[in-house]
Design a protein around this motif. Structure first.
Motif, PDB file in Angstrom:
ATOM      1  N   PHE A   1       0.788  -1.222   0.000  1.00  0.00           N
ATOM      2  CA  PHE A   1       0.000   0.000   0.000  1.00  0.00           C
ATOM      3  C   PHE A   1       0.822   1.274   0.000  1.00  0.00           C
ATOM      4  O   PHE A   1       0.258   2.362  -0.097  1.00  0.00           O
ATOM      5  CB  PHE A   1      -0.921   0.025   1.233  1.00  0.00           C
ATOM      6  N   GLY A   2       2.147   1.173   0.136  1.00  0.00           N
ATOM      7  CA  GLY A   2       2.929   2.380   0.357  1.00  0.00           C
ATOM      8  C   GLY A   2       2.719   2.852   1.783  1.00  0.00           C
ATOM      9  O   GLY A   2       2.213   2.117   2.627  1.00  0.00           O
ATOM     10  N   VAL A   3       3.097   4.087   2.055  1.00  0.00           N
ATOM     11  CA  VAL A   3       2.960   4.642   3.395  1.00  0.00           C
ATOM     12  C   VAL A   3       1.778   5.600   3.420  1.00  0.00           C
ATOM     13  O   VAL A   3       1.715   6.547   2.646  1.00  0.00           O
ATOM     14  CB  VAL A   3       4.238   5.391   3.824  1.00  0.00           C
ATOM     15  N   ILE A   4       0.826   5.336   4.292  1.00  0.00           N
ATOM     16  CA  ILE A   4      -0.338   6.219   4.438  1.00  0.00           C
ATOM     17  C   ILE A   4       0.082   7.414   5.280  1.00  0.00           C
ATOM     18  O   ILE A   4       0.424   7.271   6.452  1.00  0.00           O
ATOM     19  CB  ILE A   4      -1.515   5.482   5.106  1.00  0.00           C
ATOM     20  N   GLN A   5       0.068   8.606   4.671  1.00  0.00           N
ATOM     21  CA  GLN A   5       0.504   9.800   5.368  1.00  0.00           C
ATOM     22  C   GLN A   5      -0.664  10.707   5.767  1.00  0.00           C
ATOM     23  O   GLN A   5      -0.515  11.560   6.643  1.00  0.00           O
ATOM     24  CB  GLN A   5       1.474  10.592   4.493  1.00  0.00           C
TER      25      GLN A   5
ATOM     26  N   LEU B   1      -5.538  -6.317   3.729  1.00  0.00           N
ATOM     27  CA  LEU B   1      -6.257  -5.169   4.267  1.00  0.00           C
ATOM     28  C   LEU B   1      -6.242  -5.164   5.801  1.00  0.00           C
ATOM     29  O   LEU B   1      -6.118  -4.112   6.433  1.00  0.00           O
ATOM     30  CB  LEU B   1      -7.693  -5.161   3.752  1.00  0.00           C
ATOM     31  N   SER B   2      -6.353  -6.341   6.390  1.00  0.00           N
ATOM     32  CA  SER B   2      -6.257  -6.435   7.850  1.00  0.00           C
ATOM     33  C   SER B   2      -4.891  -5.942   8.321  1.00  0.00           C
ATOM     34  O   SER B   2      -4.774  -5.246   9.344  1.00  0.00           O
ATOM     35  CB  SER B   2      -6.468  -7.883   8.308  1.00  0.00           C
ATOM     36  N   MET B   3      -3.854  -6.292   7.553  1.00  0.00           N
ATOM     37  CA  MET B   3      -2.500  -5.876   7.902  1.00  0.00           C
ATOM     38  C   MET B   3      -2.364  -4.357   7.870  1.00  0.00           C
ATOM     39  O   MET B   3      -1.799  -3.744   8.778  1.00  0.00           O
ATOM     40  CB  MET B   3      -1.500  -6.522   6.921  1.00  0.00           C
ATOM     41  N   VAL B   4      -2.909  -3.728   6.812  1.00  0.00           N
ATOM     42  CA  VAL B   4      -2.783  -2.267   6.710  1.00  0.00           C
ATOM     43  C   VAL B   4      -3.598  -1.566   7.784  1.00  0.00           C
ATOM     44  O   VAL B   4      -3.205  -0.517   8.306  1.00  0.00           O
ATOM     45  CB  VAL B   4      -3.162  -1.766   5.298  1.00  0.00           C
ATOM     46  N   LEU B   5      -4.722  -2.156   8.171  1.00  0.00           N
ATOM     47  CA  LEU B   5      -5.525  -1.560   9.246  1.00  0.00           C
ATOM     48  C   LEU B   5      -4.753  -1.586  10.564  1.00  0.00           C
ATOM     49  O   LEU B   5      -4.688  -0.582  11.282  1.00  0.00           O
ATOM     50  CB  LEU B   5      -6.847  -2.316   9.394  1.00  0.00           C
TER      51      LEU B   5
ATOM     52  N   THR C   1      -3.882   2.433  12.407  1.00  0.00           N
ATOM     53  CA  THR C   1      -3.796   2.722  13.845  1.00  0.00           C
ATOM     54  C   THR C   1      -2.956   3.973  14.133  1.00  0.00           C
ATOM     55  O   THR C   1      -3.001   4.506  15.243  1.00  0.00           O
ATOM     56  CB  THR C   1      -3.171   1.532  14.603  1.00  0.00           C
ATOM     57  N   GLN C   2      -2.215   4.455  13.138  1.00  0.00           N
ATOM     58  CA  GLN C   2      -1.343   5.612  13.342  1.00  0.00           C
ATOM     59  C   GLN C   2      -1.973   6.927  12.876  1.00  0.00           C
ATOM     60  O   GLN C   2      -1.346   7.981  12.999  1.00  0.00           O
ATOM     61  CB  GLN C   2      -0.014   5.408  12.584  1.00  0.00           C
ATOM     62  N   ILE C   3      -3.199   6.873  12.315  1.00  0.00           N
ATOM     63  CA  ILE C   3      -3.809   8.099  11.807  1.00  0.00           C
ATOM     64  C   ILE C   3      -4.993   8.492  12.693  1.00  0.00           C
ATOM     65  O   ILE C   3      -5.136   7.989  13.807  1.00  0.00           O
ATOM     66  CB  ILE C   3      -4.223   7.930  10.326  1.00  0.00           C
ATOM     67  N   ALA C   4      -5.841   9.395  12.196  1.00  0.00           N
ATOM     68  CA  ALA C   4      -6.903   9.953  13.048  1.00  0.00           C
ATOM     69  C   ALA C   4      -8.279   9.333  12.787  1.00  0.00           C
ATOM     70  O   ALA C   4      -8.977   8.954  13.724  1.00  0.00           O
ATOM     71  CB  ALA C   4      -6.980  11.468  12.853  1.00  0.00           C
TER      72      ALA C   4
ATOM     73  N   PRO D   1     -13.305   7.781  14.384  1.00  0.00           N
ATOM     74  CA  PRO D   1     -12.018   8.029  15.050  1.00  0.00           C
ATOM     75  C   PRO D   1     -11.259   6.717  15.232  1.00  0.00           C
ATOM     76  O   PRO D   1     -11.855   5.686  15.539  1.00  0.00           O
ATOM     77  CB  PRO D   1     -12.431   8.626  16.403  1.00  0.00           C
ATOM     78  N   VAL D   2      -9.969   6.764  15.047  1.00  0.00           N
ATOM     79  CA  VAL D   2      -9.138   5.566  15.194  1.00  0.00           C
ATOM     80  C   VAL D   2      -8.933   5.239  16.668  1.00  0.00           C
ATOM     81  O   VAL D   2      -8.597   6.104  17.472  1.00  0.00           O
ATOM     82  CB  VAL D   2      -7.769   5.767  14.512  1.00  0.00           C
ATOM     83  N   SER D   3      -9.183   3.990  17.012  1.00  0.00           N
ATOM     84  CA  SER D   3      -8.900   3.482  18.346  1.00  0.00           C
ATOM     85  C   SER D   3      -8.691   1.985  18.217  1.00  0.00           C
ATOM     86  O   SER D   3      -8.972   1.388  17.159  1.00  0.00           O
ATOM     87  CB  SER D   3     -10.062   3.763  19.309  1.00  0.00           C
ATOM     88  N   GLU D   4      -8.223   1.361  19.256  1.00  0.00           N
ATOM     89  CA  GLU D   4      -8.055  -0.090  19.232  1.00  0.00           C
ATOM     90  C   GLU D   4      -9.389  -0.773  18.965  1.00  0.00           C
ATOM     91  O   GLU D   4      -9.466  -1.741  18.188  1.00  0.00           O
ATOM     92  CB  GLU D   4      -7.477  -0.563  20.564  1.00  0.00           C
ATOM     93  N   HIS D   5     -10.456  -0.242  19.536  1.00  0.00           N
ATOM     94  CA  HIS D   5     -11.778  -0.831  19.363  1.00  0.00           C
ATOM     95  C   HIS D   5     -12.271  -0.701  17.923  1.00  0.00           C
ATOM     96  O   HIS D   5     -12.769  -1.673  17.335  1.00  0.00           O
ATOM     97  CB  HIS D   5     -12.775  -0.156  20.305  1.00  0.00           C
TER      98      HIS D   5
END
Length: 207
Positions: free
Chosen positions: A104-108, A133-137, A142-145, A165-169
């Motif tokens: 996927f490259g780097v999601i910035q 897709l699970s891997m990229v998630l 997890t590093q974005i908003a 909003p991004v969270s573990e849940h």
């Protein structure tokens, strides 16, 4: 796409501060091969005393000639610094071409929508896509908003109505939703375009 996320990465690892560009190194070990005006000849003449004594280089900016001089210790210091910088670049490349970043490259961007278009993939390919897709998630989202998922099926399916909003849940919930998708759901000829338009329709989404 982000080999060196520009000057921020350089500064973070001190490559700029350590003055390791060619022009910065030369500035520390060179002096100009000067010309002086000789009255009897009526023209500027370059000094001859340095001929053969020093390696010389011509600056690309203005074509002026410089003599190079440095003690062995300083040259070895530059070698050590450059080898360290090379190792950092190698580590950066390895990181950029590993795991989900290889696909996927780097999601910035901070707020994204991922459009899922599986087409008529066979069941094994469908599962491989979901693995990726699970891997990229897990690794990058997890590093974005904020994020959302839209499936380009005949009946367009969205994980959430708006990016969440991004969270573990939320990331775990998105992975579970992904693995509950029905492989047999029909795909129309226009579903991909419709999913993209839906994704771009949210002004808060940057990618």
């Amino acid at each position: 796409q982000s080999l060196v996320s520009s000057s921020k990465w350089l500064q973070r690892y001190g490559l700029k501060r350590n003055k390791l560009s060619l022009s910065q190194i030369l500035a520390q070990i060179e002096f100009q091969h000067r010309k002086g005006y000789v009255t009897t000849l009526g023209k500027p003449v370059a000094s001859q005393y340095a001929d053969g004594l020093f390696p010389q280089c011509k600056r690309a900016q203005d074509g002026s000639m410089y003599n190079l001089t440095a003690k062995k210790e300083l040259i070895l210091h530059f070698v050590d610094c450059l080898m360290g910088a090379i190792e950092l670049y190698k580590q950066r490349i390895e990181w950029l071409t590993s795991e989900s970043r290889q696909i996927f490259g780097v999601i910035q961007e901070r707020s994204i929508v991922i459009v899922l278009d599986f087409g008529t993939a066979a069941p094994t390919e469908f599962d491989l896509c979901r693995d990726a897709l699970s891997m990229v998630l897990v690794e990058q989202v997890t590093q974005i908003a904020r994020f959302n998922l839209i499936w380009a099926a005949q009946d367009l399916m969205k994980w959430q109505q708006k990016p969440a909003p991004v969270s573990e849940h939320t990331v775990k919930a998105a992975v579970m939703w992904l693995w509950k998708l029905d492989h047999m759901t029909a795909v129309s000829h226009t579903s991909s375009a419709e999913a993209l338009l839906e994704a771009m329709g949210d002004e808060a989404v940057s990618s």
